[in-house]
Design a protein around this motif. Structure first.
Motif, PDB file in Angstrom:
ATOM      1  N   CYS A 112     -35.352  27.854 -33.502  1.00 39.75           N
ATOM      2  CA  CYS A 112     -34.587  27.175 -34.550  1.00 39.75           C
ATOM      3  C   CYS A 112     -34.289  28.095 -35.705  1.00 39.75           C
ATOM      4  CB  CYS A 112     -35.330  25.919 -35.016  1.00 39.75           C
ATOM      5  SG  CYS A 112     -35.147  24.597 -33.819  1.00 39.75           S
ATOM      6  N   PHE A 113     -35.119  29.109 -35.903  1.00 41.72           N
ATOM      7  CA  PHE A 113     -34.767  30.111 -36.910  1.00 41.72           C
ATOM      8  C   PHE A 113     -33.397  30.679 -36.597  1.00 41.72           C
ATOM      9  CE2 PHE A 113     -35.544  33.301 -40.065  1.00 41.72           C
ATOM     10  CZ  PHE A 113     -34.854  34.408 -39.600  1.00 41.72           C
ATOM     11  N   PHE A 114     -33.228  31.030 -35.326  1.00 50.29           N
ATOM     12  CA  PHE A 114     -31.949  31.630 -34.962  1.00 50.29           C
ATOM     13  C   PHE A 114     -30.807  30.612 -34.981  1.00 50.29           C
ATOM     14  CE2 PHE A 114     -33.122  35.832 -34.388  1.00 50.29           C
ATOM     15  CZ  PHE A 114     -34.399  35.880 -33.851  1.00 50.29           C
ATOM     16  N   VAL A 115     -31.157  29.376 -34.655  1.00 50.10           N
ATOM     17  CA  VAL A 115     -30.142  28.323 -34.766  1.00 50.10           C
ATOM     18  C   VAL A 115     -29.643  28.244 -36.208  1.00 50.10           C
ATOM     19  CG1 VAL A 115     -29.774  25.836 -34.719  1.00 50.10           C
ATOM     20  CG2 VAL A 115     -30.966  26.941 -32.835  1.00 50.10           C
ATOM     21  N   GLY A 116     -30.595  28.303 -37.151  1.00 48.19           N
ATOM     22  CA  GLY A 116     -30.223  28.257 -38.559  1.00 48.19           C
ATOM     23  C   GLY A 116     -29.333  29.427 -38.934  1.00 48.19           C
ATOM     24  N   VAL A 117     -29.702  30.601 -38.471  1.00 49.65           N
ATOM     25  CA  VAL A 117     -28.899  31.788 -38.761  1.00 49.65           C
ATOM     26  C   VAL A 117     -27.485  31.611 -38.224  1.00 49.65           C
ATOM     27  CG1 VAL A 117     -28.610  34.224 -38.241  1.00 49.65           C
ATOM     28  CG2 VAL A 117     -30.843  33.361 -38.879  1.00 49.65           C
ATOM     29  N   LEU A 118     -27.415  31.140 -36.984  1.00 49.82           N
ATOM     30  CA  LEU A 118     -26.108  30.937 -36.368  1.00 49.82           C
ATOM     31  C   LEU A 118     -25.271  29.947 -37.164  1.00 49.82           C
ATOM     32  CD1 LEU A 118     -26.753  30.776 -32.530  1.00 49.82           C
ATOM     33  CD2 LEU A 118     -25.029  32.151 -33.699  1.00 49.82           C
ATOM     34  N   LEU A 119     -25.914  28.859 -37.606  1.00 49.89           N
ATOM     35  CA  LEU A 119     -25.186  27.852 -38.363  1.00 49.89           C
ATOM     36  C   LEU A 119     -24.610  28.459 -39.630  1.00 49.89           C
ATOM     37  CD1 LEU A 119     -27.412  24.676 -38.087  1.00 49.89           C
ATOM     38  CD2 LEU A 119     -25.147  25.034 -37.145  1.00 49.89           C
ATOM     39  N   GLN A 120     -25.419  29.217 -40.317  1.00 49.34           N
ATOM     40  CA  GLN A 120     -24.953  29.784 -41.568  1.00 49.34           C
ATOM     41  C   GLN A 120     -23.803  30.746 -41.308  1.00 49.34           C
ATOM     42  OE1 GLN A 120     -24.725  29.917 -44.612  1.00 49.34           O
ATOM     43  NE2 GLN A 120     -24.491  32.016 -45.292  1.00 49.34           N
ATOM     44  N   VAL A 121     -24.026  31.654 -40.363  1.00 49.81           N
ATOM     45  CA  VAL A 121     -23.023  32.681 -40.145  1.00 49.81           C
ATOM     46  C   VAL A 121     -21.745  32.097 -39.572  1.00 49.81           C
ATOM     47  CG1 VAL A 121     -22.503  34.715 -38.776  1.00 49.81           C
ATOM     48  CG2 VAL A 121     -24.699  34.515 -39.902  1.00 49.81           C
ATOM     49  N   GLY A 122     -21.926  31.185 -38.598  1.00 49.78           N
ATOM     50  CA  GLY A 122     -20.741  30.671 -37.919  1.00 49.78           C
ATOM     51  C   GLY A 122     -20.002  29.604 -38.686  1.00 49.78           C
ATOM     52  N   VAL A 123     -20.738  28.677 -39.229  1.00 45.83           N
ATOM     53  CA  VAL A 123     -20.085  27.500 -39.787  1.00 45.83           C
ATOM     54  C   VAL A 123     -20.057  27.508 -41.312  1.00 45.83           C
ATOM     55  CG1 VAL A 123     -20.211  25.004 -39.918  1.00 45.83           C
ATOM     56  CG2 VAL A 123     -20.761  26.146 -37.784  1.00 45.83           C
ATOM     57  N   ILE A 124     -21.228  27.612 -41.890  1.00 45.38           N
ATOM     58  CA  ILE A 124     -21.330  27.387 -43.328  1.00 45.38           C
ATOM     59  C   ILE A 124     -20.610  28.457 -44.140  1.00 45.38           C
ATOM     60  CG2 ILE A 124     -22.939  27.009 -45.214  1.00 45.38           C
ATOM     61  CD1 ILE A 124     -22.984  24.833 -43.144  1.00 45.38           C
ATOM     62  N   SER A 125     -20.706  29.701 -43.685  1.00 43.16           N
ATOM     63  CA  SER A 125     -20.092  30.752 -44.488  1.00 43.16           C
ATOM     64  C   SER A 125     -18.585  30.552 -44.570  1.00 43.16           C
ATOM     65  CB  SER A 125     -20.419  32.128 -43.921  1.00 43.16           C
ATOM     66  OG  SER A 125     -20.060  32.169 -42.555  1.00 43.16           O
ATOM     67  N   GLN A 126     -18.003  29.990 -43.499  1.00 40.84           N
ATOM     68  CA  GLN A 126     -16.566  29.715 -43.533  1.00 40.84           C
ATOM     69  C   GLN A 126     -16.236  28.764 -44.660  1.00 40.84           C
ATOM     70  OE1 GLN A 126     -14.265  30.997 -41.697  1.00 40.84           O
ATOM     71  NE2 GLN A 126     -15.684  32.173 -40.448  1.00 40.84           N
ATOM     72  N   ILE A 127     -17.089  27.753 -44.792  1.00 38.66           N
ATOM     73  CA  ILE A 127     -16.799  26.720 -45.770  1.00 38.66           C
ATOM     74  C   ILE A 127     -17.120  27.192 -47.173  1.00 38.66           C
ATOM     75  CG2 ILE A 127     -17.346  24.361 -46.432  1.00 38.66           C
ATOM     76  CD1 ILE A 127     -18.017  23.892 -43.483  1.00 38.66           C
ATOM     77  N   GLU A 128     -18.200  27.983 -47.279  1.00 38.12           N
ATOM     78  CA  GLU A 128     -18.558  28.488 -48.603  1.00 38.12           C
ATOM     79  C   GLU A 128     -17.444  29.324 -49.185  1.00 38.12           C
ATOM     80  OE1 GLU A 128     -23.375  28.911 -48.958  1.00 38.12           O
ATOM     81  OE2 GLU A 128     -22.286  30.367 -47.758  1.00 38.12           O
ATOM     82  N   LYS A 129     -16.751  30.023 -48.290  1.00 36.99           N
ATOM     83  CA  LYS A 129     -15.664  30.865 -48.770  1.00 36.99           C
ATOM     84  C   LYS A 129     -14.591  30.009 -49.425  1.00 36.99           C
ATOM     85  CE  LYS A 129     -15.722  33.981 -45.146  1.00 36.99           C
ATOM     86  NZ  LYS A 129     -14.977  34.465 -43.975  1.00 36.99           N
ATOM     87  N   LYS A 130     -14.321  28.830 -48.818  1.00 42.13           N
ATOM     88  CA  LYS A 130     -13.243  28.012 -49.350  1.00 42.13           C
ATOM     89  C   LYS A 130     -13.673  27.336 -50.639  1.00 42.13           C
ATOM     90  CE  LYS A 130     -10.188  27.462 -45.645  1.00 42.13           C
ATOM     91  NZ  LYS A 130     -10.510  27.039 -44.290  1.00 42.13           N
ATOM     92  N   ALA A 131     -14.736  26.568 -50.555  1.00 46.33           N
ATOM     93  CA  ALA A 131     -15.231  25.866 -51.750  1.00 46.33           C
ATOM     94  C   ALA A 131     -16.646  25.407 -51.449  1.00 46.33           C
ATOM     95  CB  ALA A 131     -14.341  24.668 -52.062  1.00 46.33           C
ATOM     96  N   PRO A 132     -17.628  25.917 -52.166  1.00 48.76           N
ATOM     97  CA  PRO A 132     -19.027  25.593 -51.860  1.00 48.76           C
ATOM     98  C   PRO A 132     -19.306  24.099 -51.863  1.00 48.76           C
ATOM     99  CG  PRO A 132     -18.904  27.333 -53.485  1.00 48.76           C
ATOM    100  CD  PRO A 132     -17.512  26.860 -53.279  1.00 48.76           C
ATOM    101  N   ILE A 133     -18.539  23.336 -52.631  1.00 48.94           N
ATOM    102  CA  ILE A 133     -18.859  21.920 -52.718  1.00 48.94           C
ATOM    103  C   ILE A 133     -18.603  21.191 -51.410  1.00 48.94           C
ATOM    104  CG2 ILE A 133     -18.546  21.700 -55.188  1.00 48.94           C
ATOM    105  CD1 ILE A 133     -15.763  20.757 -54.730  1.00 48.94           C
ATOM    106  N   TYR A 134     -17.781  21.770 -50.540  1.00 48.59           N
ATOM    107  CA  TYR A 134     -17.521  21.101 -49.269  1.00 48.59           C
ATOM    108  C   TYR A 134     -18.711  21.173 -48.328  1.00 48.59           C
ATOM    109  CZ  TYR A 134     -12.584  20.657 -50.422  1.00 48.59           C
ATOM    110  OH  TYR A 134     -11.397  20.330 -51.013  1.00 48.59           O
TER     111      TYR A 134
END
Lengths: 297, 343, 252
Positions: free
Chosen positions: A75-97
């Motif tokens: 799950c550590f790696f799952v978390g890493v994957l989530l951040q890199v794959g999904v969350i970072s995309q959204i953070e770039k646009k607007a962190p509030i999303y």
């Protein structure tokens, strides 16, 4: 008098056990907020996922300890994957999303859990320490489940490890620096991408650990983690949002209080815990550790 | 010469636009009749009715979240209070119209109670707090003392009787809901184009600047929240008489998430966004329900769609359309030259 | 019009403003200059109600407005612009100006929301005035554009139009010329003169010395949170204490 005391003691240990799991989730919430000023609504789903992973590994014959360890690391790696794959995309646009996106993520993961498992509860079949084994304390005539003790102990070890990691290792210091000021950290050669990824990894790993530890106690089901994830936030608010140690203490308090209340007045338990959350976030937003994260909007 | 052809093309566009609107209105008025001729017409009409109800709820949510920046993940709370209040009052014998008015007052009061403390919370924590409110209300409804809400077994709702007319069929409800939805959209438009509405939107974009324009930010956040809650509660009332059955389960957190995603997918902060979102999501869910049946697969796909949307198009469909239209206008303006931007 | 008496503010041990005394006269342009970090914006923020001073008082036409909240300060007739532009980027340009008019459009809530006849007439008047203001700053053609889509210098002008919308007694400009080119600065110079003619008093903080020297009637120099000098542009440019404080800046 003795009976009530005995009852409270009897309830405190399971409460503390739950509280430790909440505390683990709270650490993740605190780390994430300090580092990225966002909230992860999918934490609960990952707790469930970790618990299921642990359970299915046990079914394949691995012992309790190894399956827990593997599930946590996975799950550590799952978390890493989530951040890199999904969350970072959204953070770039607007962190509030991120708040809404993690909500969606939570739906995805939880329902994936349901599909893998079906909606019934599975009892952890193979367990090292027998669920029904009790520790009997003669002086107060109280029976404590070994599983609770193990869960508490392991949680403490995890918390201490995180503390050491953050304070005594080079990467831990890098994470703290990146949390304080991402731009300055970048110019010192710290990769904020990496620190954010590791933050998510730790958060998910701790959540999964909590899930695996409570598996033997409550049985494993798809929705096991949702409430735990939310209460991680509650505990974090109680302790002062963003403060890791506050999150631990807050989580433990919530666990104990909730269990005692649940015994007295069980149908209203959800309302009670949420009401506690509201009271704290509105009246005492700085929490126990007086952390000034939640300020006037 | 060029001027005249431009005039001709713009008046042609106007003709298209007007005839499009007339056609849409005609279809809207005759929809129940059209559905009567279709094979699964009754089913379609029923789905459309739900779309109306969800549109009102999402539009209400949009007023506080999209337009005033107050995120609310506990919308189901107001939805359920609205529904239960009207049903309980009606069952107690209070005339329908009065029940609705009283129920909306109850919702407004409840919204006010939650709005006052909420006004001082920042985004993320507001999200958590509103979720908590939703959970509390749901729990209380499920376990209500004295069986007010009949526990998880739910209540059957008698058909709506208004002005002596009984709204029993989907067709009659359709017209009622059509009018209500149109009125709600009209109200939202009017609200946003008023001094009050502008002040609410200002609080979203810049709390500091709004203050220096003389706006008491806390007051207007509360106004936006209460207006929103009443709209959502109103949708709840309509839902009760459409669904003809309410139980605490129908108002669980899933509804809150659904309103949120309808608003986001359609485009928060736009007038027709929530309507678009309601249409899209209801259609998607019905399609999935047809293919995979209710349950995890459907929820999973729906969550996945929302996730993808947040990743690539967080401004929603309506937002993307207006972005595209704006970029087109900009390009055309720049091509025409001399827009005075160069110093 | 505005009288500042012994304004003092501490920030956790650091003295931001120390015993500041100033007077802003009606229908004149008063400028506040000084090195970076001297406390100029902090003075603005105390006038505007963002910070509450630890000591001292602020009077507007004799009325004590010390410690009022920002929206109350606006209701008293003082508006401001910001060093870092704070526009309502999600609204159109003209809506931004209309929001600025908020305090002057007092209406009954129900009439307002349900568009009564009096509301519609009031809106017509408001729109007319908003367009006039946009013409003053030269941006009327962008009235319906989203405010966030304008160029930086233009956004500054929208902020100015918004600040002028309620016909304030006093407007505070916080570094209005920042990020403007020469032509825009000259336009700004003229605009400020026209604002005075319209009856509004101007207090500005500015780094651009040529603009200040051209447009200001009275200049206050602030250094390290304290009053350093006061006078006409000519007097200030010859003041040895001022020259010393600005040694190395060389823009006079």
């Amino acid at each position: 008098m003795n009976d009530t005391l005995k009852l409270i003691l009897q309830l405190m240990i399971p409460g503390l056990c739950l509280g430790c799991v909440y505390g683990l989730n709270g650490i993740g919430a605190a780390l994430l907020y300090k580092g990225s000023h966002t909230i992860n609504n999918a934490q609960g789903a990952v707790v469930g996922f970790g618990a299921l992973l642990g359970y299915s590994l046990q079914n394949r014959g691995l012992g309790l300890i190894s399956s827990t360890i593997i599930a946590t690391i996975a799950c550590f790696f799952v978390g890493v994957l989530l951040q890199v794959g999904v969350i970072s995309q959204i953070e770039k646009k607007a962190p509030i999303y991120v708040v809404i996106a993690t909500l969606a993520l939570s739906i995805v993961i939880t329902n994936a859990n349901y599909l893998i498992v079906g909606s019934y509860t599975y009892d952890s079949a193979v367990i090292l320490i027998n669920v029904s084994k009790y520790l009997h304390i003669d002086s107060v005539n109280v029976d404590i489940l070994w599983s609770n003790i193990v869960a508490i102990a392991v949680s403490f070890i995890a918390m201490v490890s995180v503390h050491f990691f953050l304070n005594k290792t080079k990467f831990g210091s890098a994470m703290r620096a990146a949390a304080m000021d991402p731009f300055a950290a970048e110019s010192c050669g710290i990769s904020v991408v990496k620190t954010r990824a590791v933050t998510w990894g730790i958060m998910s790993a701790l959540g999964a650990l909590g899930g695996c530890l409570t598996g033997p106690l409550f049985g494993v089901s798809a929705g096991i983690g949702i409430a735990a994830g939310a209460k991680g936030n509650t505990g974090a608010v109680l302790g002062g949002y963003g403060n890791m140690y506050g999150a631990i203490i807050g989580g433990m308090i919530i666990g104990i209080v909730e269990t005692i209340f649940g015994y007295i007045y069980s149908p209203y338990q959800t309302a009670f815990t949420n009401a506690l959350f509201l009271i704290f976030i509105l009246l005492l937003p700085h929490g126990i550790m007086n952390e000034k994260a939640i300020e006037e909007g | 010469m060029e001027e005249r052809s431009k005039e001709r093309s713009s008046s042609r566009k106007n003709i298209y636009r007007i005839s499009g609107i007339v056609l849409a209105v005609l279809i809207a008025l005759l929809l129940p009749v059209i559905c009567g001729f279709l094979e699964s017409g009754a089913y379609y009409l029923n789905v459309i009715n739900y779309i109306f109800v969800y549109t009102i709820a999402s539009t209400g949510l949009n007023v506080m979240t999209g337009y005033s920046g107050q995120i609310n993940l506990g919308g189901a709370a107001y939805f359920s209070v609205g529904a239960y209040a009207v049903v309980i009052l009606c069952n107690a014998g209070v005339p329908t119209l009065l029940s609705v008015v009283l129920a909306m007052l109850v919702v407004a009061f409840f919204g006010f109670l939650t709005a006052v403390p909420a006004a001082k919370l920042k985004y993320h924590f507001l999200a958590l707090a509103t979720t908590a409110v939703g959970e509390v209300v749901n729990n209380l409804l499920t376990v209500s003392p004295g069986g007010i809400t009949n526990d998880t077994h739910g209540m059957f709702v008698k058909a709506l009787v208004l002005f002596g007319f009984k709204f029993k069929s989907d067709a009659s409800l359709y017209y009622l809901l059509l009018i209500m939805t149109a009125l709600c959209l009209l109200f939202t438009w009017a609200f946003l184009h008023s001094r009050t509405g502008r002040a609410c939107v200002a609080t979203r974009d810049s709390v500091d600047a709004a203050g220096s324009c003389g706006i008491d930010v806390r007051q207007y956040k509360i106004i936006a929240t209460v207006v929103s809650c009443v709209m959502i509660g109103f949708a709840g009332f309509l839902f009760a008489y459409l669904n003809r059955y309410i139980s605490p389960d129908t108002f669980a957190a899933g509804k809150s998430t659904m309103f949120m995603s309808m608003m986001m997918l359609g485009g928060s902060g736009t007038l027709f966004g929530p309507f678009l979102g309601a249409v899209l999501i209801t259609l998607i869910m019905e399609l999935l329900r047809g293919i995979q049946g209710s349950g995890p697969y459907m929820q999973l796909t729906y969550g996945f769609i929302l996730l993808i949307e947040m990743m690539f198009m967080p401004q929603g469909v309506s937002g993307a359309i207006s972005d595209y239209k704006y970029k087109k206008d900009r390009r055309r303006m720049e091509a025409a030259g001399g827009d005075g931007k160069d110093a | 019009m505005l009288k500042i008496d012994h304004l003092t503010l501490h920030f956790e041990g650091l003295v931001a403003t120390d015993d500041i005394c100033m007077e802003v006269e009606d229908h004149k342009v008063t400028a506040l200059i000084g090195p970076n970090g001297a406390g100029k914006t902090t003075i603005f923020n105390q006038i505007a109600g963002v910070y509450k001073p630890d000591e001292g008082k602020i009077y507007l036409d004799g009325e004590d407005i010390t410690g009022l909240r920002p929206f109350e300060v606006c209701q008293k007739g003082i508006t401001r612009t910001y060093q870092v532009i704070k526009l309502f980027s999600g609204m159109s340009v003209i809506d931004n100006v209309l929001v600025g008019m908020h305090t002057k459009l007092e209406r009954n809530f129900w009439q307002d929301v349900f568009h009564s006849r009096s509301m519609r007439e009031s809106e017509k008047e408001a729109f007319k005035k908003a367009h006039e203001l946009l013409e003053l700053v030269g941006l009327d053609q962008y009235a319906d554009h989203p405010a966030g889509s304008l160029a930086y210098g233009q956004q500054r002008l929208v902020e100015i139009a918004r600040a002028l919308a309620p016909s304030p007694k006093l407007v505070l400009f916080d570094e209005p010329a920042a990020g403007m080119n020469l032509k825009e600065k000259n336009d700004l110079n003229e605009m400020i003169r026209r604002i005075i003619d319209m009856g509004t008093t101007v207090l500005l903080v500015e780094h651009d010395m040529s603009l200040v020297m051209n447009v200001a009637d009275i200049i206050y120099v602030i250094n390290s949170g304290q009053n350093l000098a006061k006078g006409s542009p000519k007097e200030i440019s010859e003041d040895p204490a001022v020259i010393e404080a600005y040694l190395g800046r060389g823009e006079i």
